[in-house]
Design a protein around this motif. Structure first.
Motif, mmCIF file in Angstrom:
data_model
loop_
_atom_site.group_PDB
_atom_site.id
_atom_site.type_symbol
_atom_site.label_atom_id
_atom_site.label_comp_id
_atom_site.label_asym_id
_atom_site.label_seq_id
_atom_site.Cartn_x
_atom_site.Cartn_y
_atom_site.Cartn_z
ATOM 1 N N PRO A 18 17.134 -36.236 37.678
ATOM 2 C CA PRO A 18 17.520 -34.955 38.860
ATOM 3 C C PRO A 18 18.906 -34.205 38.566
ATOM 4 O O PRO A 18 19.748 -34.922 38.164
ATOM 5 N N GLY A 19 18.530 -32.997 38.639
ATOM 6 C CA GLY A 19 19.859 -32.342 38.459
ATOM 7 C C GLY A 19 20.132 -31.747 37.076
ATOM 8 O O GLY A 19 21.086 -30.883 36.934
ATOM 9 N N ARG A 20 19.474 -32.297 36.122
ATOM 10 C CA ARG A 20 19.546 -31.688 34.830
ATOM 11 C C ARG A 20 18.663 -30.442 34.355
ATOM 12 O O ARG A 20 17.499 -30.480 35.112
ATOM 13 N N SER A 21 19.386 -29.606 33.834
ATOM 14 C CA SER A 21 18.513 -28.278 33.539
ATOM 15 C C SER A 21 17.414 -28.514 32.631
ATOM 16 O O SER A 21 17.388 -29.741 31.472
ATOM 17 N N ILE A 22 16.308 -28.106 32.646
ATOM 18 C CA ILE A 22 15.158 -28.167 31.789
ATOM 19 C C ILE A 22 14.828 -26.745 31.174
ATOM 20 O O ILE A 22 14.773 -25.908 31.599
ATOM 21 N N GLY A 23 14.804 -26.831 29.726
ATOM 22 C CA GLY A 23 14.154 -25.891 28.880
ATOM 23 C C GLY A 23 15.436 -24.816 28.670
ATOM 24 O O GLY A 23 16.579 -25.107 28.825
ATOM 25 N N PHE A 24 14.942 -23.449 28.457
ATOM 26 C CA PHE A 24 15.925 -22.410 27.862
ATOM 27 C C PHE A 24 16.034 -21.415 29.058
ATOM 28 O O PHE A 24 16.901 -20.525 28.790
ATOM 29 N N ASP A 25 15.294 -21.523 30.054
ATOM 30 C CA ASP A 25 15.360 -20.514 30.982
ATOM 31 C C ASP A 25 16.569 -20.795 32.035
ATOM 32 O O ASP A 25 16.349 -20.988 33.536
ATOM 33 N N ASN A 26 17.686 -20.817 31.497
ATOM 34 C CA ASN A 26 18.850 -21.057 32.328
ATOM 35 C C ASN A 26 20.297 -20.483 31.693
ATOM 36 O O ASN A 26 20.065 -20.365 30.365
ATOM 37 N N PRO A 27 21.252 -20.021 32.313
ATOM 38 C CA PRO A 27 22.477 -19.264 31.744
ATOM 39 C C PRO A 27 23.024 -20.260 30.318
ATOM 40 O O PRO A 27 23.277 -19.697 29.277
ATOM 41 N N GLY A 28 22.955 -21.457 30.786
ATOM 42 C CA GLY A 28 23.825 -22.295 29.827
ATOM 43 C C GLY A 28 22.801 -22.514 28.486
ATOM 44 O O GLY A 28 23.491 -22.630 27.311
ATOM 45 N N SER A 29 21.444 -22.452 28.402
ATOM 46 C CA SER A 29 20.916 -22.652 27.286
ATOM 47 C C SER A 29 20.151 -21.208 26.490
ATOM 48 O O SER A 29 19.904 -21.242 25.307
ATOM 49 N N SER A 30 20.489 -20.029 27.400
ATOM 50 C CA SER A 30 19.898 -18.954 26.925
ATOM 51 C C SER A 30 20.267 -18.216 25.453
ATOM 52 O O SER A 30 19.450 -17.671 24.847
ATOM 53 N N ASP A 31 21.664 -18.521 25.170
ATOM 54 C CA ASP A 31 22.218 -17.937 24.116
ATOM 55 C C ASP A 31 22.486 -19.230 23.234
ATOM 56 O O ASP A 31 23.384 -18.971 22.070
ATOM 57 N N ARG A 32 21.840 -20.478 23.293
ATOM 58 C CA ARG A 32 22.214 -21.727 22.463
ATOM 59 C C ARG A 32 22.041 -21.328 20.823
ATOM 60 O O ARG A 32 22.886 -21.868 19.959
ATOM 61 N N VAL A 33 20.834 -20.755 20.586
ATOM 62 C CA VAL A 33 20.747 -20.272 19.471
ATOM 63 C C VAL A 33 20.759 -19.000 18.753
ATOM 64 O O VAL A 33 20.150 -18.625 17.793
ATOM 65 N N ALA A 34 21.362 -18.296 19.719
ATOM 66 C CA ALA A 34 21.492 -16.832 19.339
ATOM 67 C C ALA A 34 22.217 -16.359 17.986
ATOM 68 O O ALA A 34 21.685 -15.512 17.218
ATOM 69 N N HIS A 35 22.908 -17.353 17.590
ATOM 70 C CA HIS A 35 23.801 -17.142 16.256
ATOM 71 C C HIS A 35 22.972 -17.229 15.021
ATOM 72 O O HIS A 35 23.504 -16.650 14.046
ATOM 73 N N ALA A 36 21.965 -17.798 15.230
ATOM 74 C CA ALA A 36 20.988 -18.037 13.900
ATOM 75 C C ALA A 36 20.155 -16.631 13.595
ATOM 76 O O ALA A 36 19.797 -16.736 12.247
ATOM 77 N N ARG A 37 20.652 -15.376 14.180
ATOM 78 C CA ARG A 37 19.970 -14.434 13.855
ATOM 79 C C ARG A 37 20.848 -13.775 12.575
ATOM 80 O O ARG A 37 20.347 -12.853 11.794
ATOM 81 N N ALA A 38 21.712 -14.340 12.262
ATOM 82 C CA ALA A 38 22.909 -14.022 11.335
ATOM 83 C C ALA A 38 22.805 -14.612 9.803
ATOM 84 O O ALA A 38 23.252 -14.199 9.127
ATOM 85 N N PHE A 39 21.718 -15.619 9.836
ATOM 86 C CA PHE A 39 21.698 -16.192 8.529
ATOM 87 C C PHE A 39 19.981 -16.657 8.334
ATOM 88 O O PHE A 39 19.447 -16.840 9.404
ATOM 89 N N LEU A 40 19.868 -16.838 6.927
ATOM 90 C CA LEU A 40 18.503 -17.566 6.954
ATOM 91 C C LEU A 40 18.723 -19.100 6.422
ATOM 92 O O LEU A 40 19.853 -19.422 5.812
ATOM 93 N N SER A 41 17.784 -19.879 6.455
ATOM 94 C CA SER A 41 17.670 -21.246 6.095
ATOM 95 C C SER A 41 16.526 -21.505 4.803
ATOM 96 O O SER A 41 15.851 -20.436 4.763
ATOM 97 N N ALA A 42 16.664 -22.611 4.316
ATOM 98 C CA ALA A 42 15.714 -22.584 3.134
ATOM 99 C C ALA A 42 14.311 -22.533 3.638
ATOM 100 O O ALA A 42 13.463 -21.898 2.850
ATOM 101 N N TYR A 43 14.171 -23.100 4.628
ATOM 102 C CA TYR A 43 12.732 -23.242 5.267
ATOM 103 C C TYR A 43 12.148 -21.981 5.819
ATOM 104 O O TYR A 43 10.887 -22.021 6.070
ATOM 105 N N ASP A 44 12.888 -20.929 5.783
ATOM 106 C CA ASP A 44 12.335 -19.456 6.132
ATOM 107 C C ASP A 44 11.843 -18.576 5.067
ATOM 108 O O ASP A 44 10.987 -17.814 5.186
ATOM 109 N N TYR A 45 11.816 -19.397 3.675
ATOM 110 C CA TYR A 45 11.405 -18.467 2.571
ATOM 111 C C TYR A 45 9.976 -18.516 2.568
ATOM 112 O O TYR A 45 9.091 -17.463 2.201
ATOM 113 N N PRO A 46 9.029 -19.613 2.838
ATOM 114 C CA PRO A 46 7.853 -19.369 2.993
ATOM 115 C C PRO A 46 7.042 -18.451 3.792
ATOM 116 O O PRO A 46 6.041 -17.593 3.680
#
Length: 236
Positions: A18-46
């Motif tokens: 109880p009391g833990r946030s769940i999922g991405f629909d909260n301020p702490g999680s919404s920008d957690r992976v936004a930085h990934a828009r700046a680069f590619l990874s090897a698994y993006d190429y397919p």
């Protein structure tokens, strides 16, 4: 980052303290992976390989769980985006709010946002990269769509030969129930929707280790291309 094995999403949610946030629909999680828009990874190429063939003028891409438009931003430096391309990102409200603000700040064209699947019926391509495992009943949601797109591109999907299970991912900012899909059942779900699997690949270096459950740990996630009613793998 992962712990526990559960029979379904409900059981996993009940195990979250109880009391833990769940999922991405909260301020702490919404920008957690936004930085990934700046680069590619090897698994993006397919995915890039297939988009080179599939993107045409006027194409509508529906990016389910696309966060702030991570794939749109990362791919635009390596693909030629055709005229009148529309890239629709669907995600939870907190993430979409951030995505719209970033899009406005960068004066992006062709990128739009929604919190529903309503635009999926308009799409030529359904893209989902690392998102289906976070959705409680993704296939039930797809079965409700009136007109499905001709192509489905999936990436970063946890599939394996064990029976389907659910674990919990600890993102630090929140805890997330997380599907571990049985591969045969996963492909069969798309077959039942009228799709044929035309390509699949591994995502080396991307997997999950679940302490005390080595049989449910996955060394390499998977990607897929499905084509509606086509069996030759040719781009249409």
């Amino acid at each position: 980052m992962f712990h526990g094995i559960y029979r379904g999403f409900g059981e996993a949610v009940d195990a979250i303290p109880p009391g833990r946030s769940i999922g991405f629909d909260n301020p702490g999680s919404s920008d957690r992976v936004a930085h990934a828009r700046a680069f590619l990874s090897a698994y993006d190429y397919p995915v890039l390989f297939w988009l080179v063939q599939l993107l045409k003028p006027g194409t509508v891409v529906f990016d389910w769980g696309g966060n702030v438009g991570i794939s749109f931003y990362a791919y635009r430096h390596h693909l030629h985006y055709p005229d009148k391309l529309e890239w629709v990102v669907s995600d939870v409200p907190a993430v979409i709010d951030l995505g719209r603000r970033l899009c406005d700040a960068e004066n992006c064209t062709g990128l739009t946002f929604t919190t529903t699947l309503d635009r999926l019926s308009d799409a030529d391509i359904l893209l989902s990269a690392g998102a289906l495992q976070f959705i409680n009943e993704p296939f039930a949601m797809l079965r409700k769509v009136g007109c499905l797109p001709a192509h489905v591109l999936l990436n970063k999907i946890p599939t394996y030969d064990q029976p389907h299970a659910v674990t919990i991912q600890n993102m630090g900012t929140s805890l997330c129930p997380y599907h571990l899909f049985n591969r045969s059942e996963f492909v069969a779900q798309f077959a039942a929707l009228g799709y044929v699997m035309t390509d699949s690949w591994n995502n080396p270096g991307l997997g999950c280790f679940i302490p005390f459950h080595p049989e449910h740990s996955i060394a390499s996630y998977s990607g897929f291309h499905f084509c509606l009613g086509k069996s030759d793998g040719a781009a249409q």
